[in-house]
Design an enzyme around this catalytic site. Structure first.
Site, PDB file in Angstrom:
ATOM      1  N   TYR A   1       0.841  -1.205   0.000  1.00  0.00           N
ATOM      2  CA  TYR A   1       0.000   0.000   0.000  1.00  0.00           C
ATOM      3  C   TYR A   1       0.875   1.253   0.000  1.00  0.00           C
ATOM      4  O   TYR A   1       0.659   2.173  -0.779  1.00  0.00           O
ATOM      5  CB  TYR A   1      -0.937   0.002   1.213  1.00  0.00           C
ATOM      6  CG  TYR A   1      -1.828   1.211   1.269  1.00  0.00           C
ATOM      7  CD1 TYR A   1      -3.000   1.258   0.519  1.00  0.00           C
ATOM      8  CD2 TYR A   1      -1.502   2.310   2.057  1.00  0.00           C
ATOM      9  CE1 TYR A   1      -3.823   2.374   0.557  1.00  0.00           C
ATOM     10  CE2 TYR A   1      -2.320   3.427   2.088  1.00  0.00           C
ATOM     11  CZ  TYR A   1      -3.478   3.453   1.339  1.00  0.00           C
ATOM     12  OH  TYR A   1      -4.287   4.565   1.374  1.00  0.00           O
TER      13      TYR A   1
ATOM     14  N   VAL B   1     -10.158   7.760   6.495  1.00  0.00           N
ATOM     15  CA  VAL B   1     -11.588   7.973   6.300  1.00  0.00           C
ATOM     16  C   VAL B   1     -12.356   6.687   6.594  1.00  0.00           C
ATOM     17  O   VAL B   1     -11.929   5.597   6.222  1.00  0.00           O
ATOM     18  CB  VAL B   1     -11.848   8.428   4.839  1.00  0.00           C
ATOM     19  CG1 VAL B   1     -13.336   8.624   4.584  1.00  0.00           C
ATOM     20  CG2 VAL B   1     -11.086   9.717   4.550  1.00  0.00           C
TER      21      VAL B   1
END
Length: 116
Positions: free
Chosen positions: A37, A68
């Site tokens: 990632y 988020v």
């Protein structure tokens, strides 16, 4: 990855090198970040810089929405989806776009020493 004149072909080759090293379990010892990632995010930032450099009439930048609450981040993430959308929306609506940058919280952010 920090070369300001890095080509698209070289970036692609570097990303393939990471994948091969990760598949062999050697990415850490070869100097890569520990997560795919993280490497993908660095690749995204560099890609936006290349696209901005090669297409000066286009506005191309990248940003981090923050942590988020999504299916990926989970319910513990502090930002709502609307809050996470703030910087991306600001980037595309601001009157003085700066192509090739990386932004977080509506401000330029120097990720891995890649400031322009």
């Amino acid at each position: 990855l920090v070369d300001p004149l890095l080509s698209m072909d070289r970036l692609s080759a570097l990303m393939r090198e990471f994948v091969e090293a990760a598949e062999a379990g050697q990415h850490k010892e070869k100097g890569w970040l520990s997560t795919a990632y993280g490497v993908s995010k660095i690749g995204e930032v560099v890609l936006s810089r290349i696209l901005a450099r090669e297409n000066p009439k286009l506005f191309v930048s990248s940003c981090c929405p923050g942590w988020v609450r999504t299916d990926m981040a989970g319910p513990s993430a502090p930002k709502s989806v609307d809050e996470g959308a703030d910087t991306p929306v600001w980037l595309v609506t601001r009157p003085d776009p700066d192509s090739g940058g990386f932004y977080a919280e509506r401000a330029p952010y120097d990720i891995m020493g890649l400031a322009k």
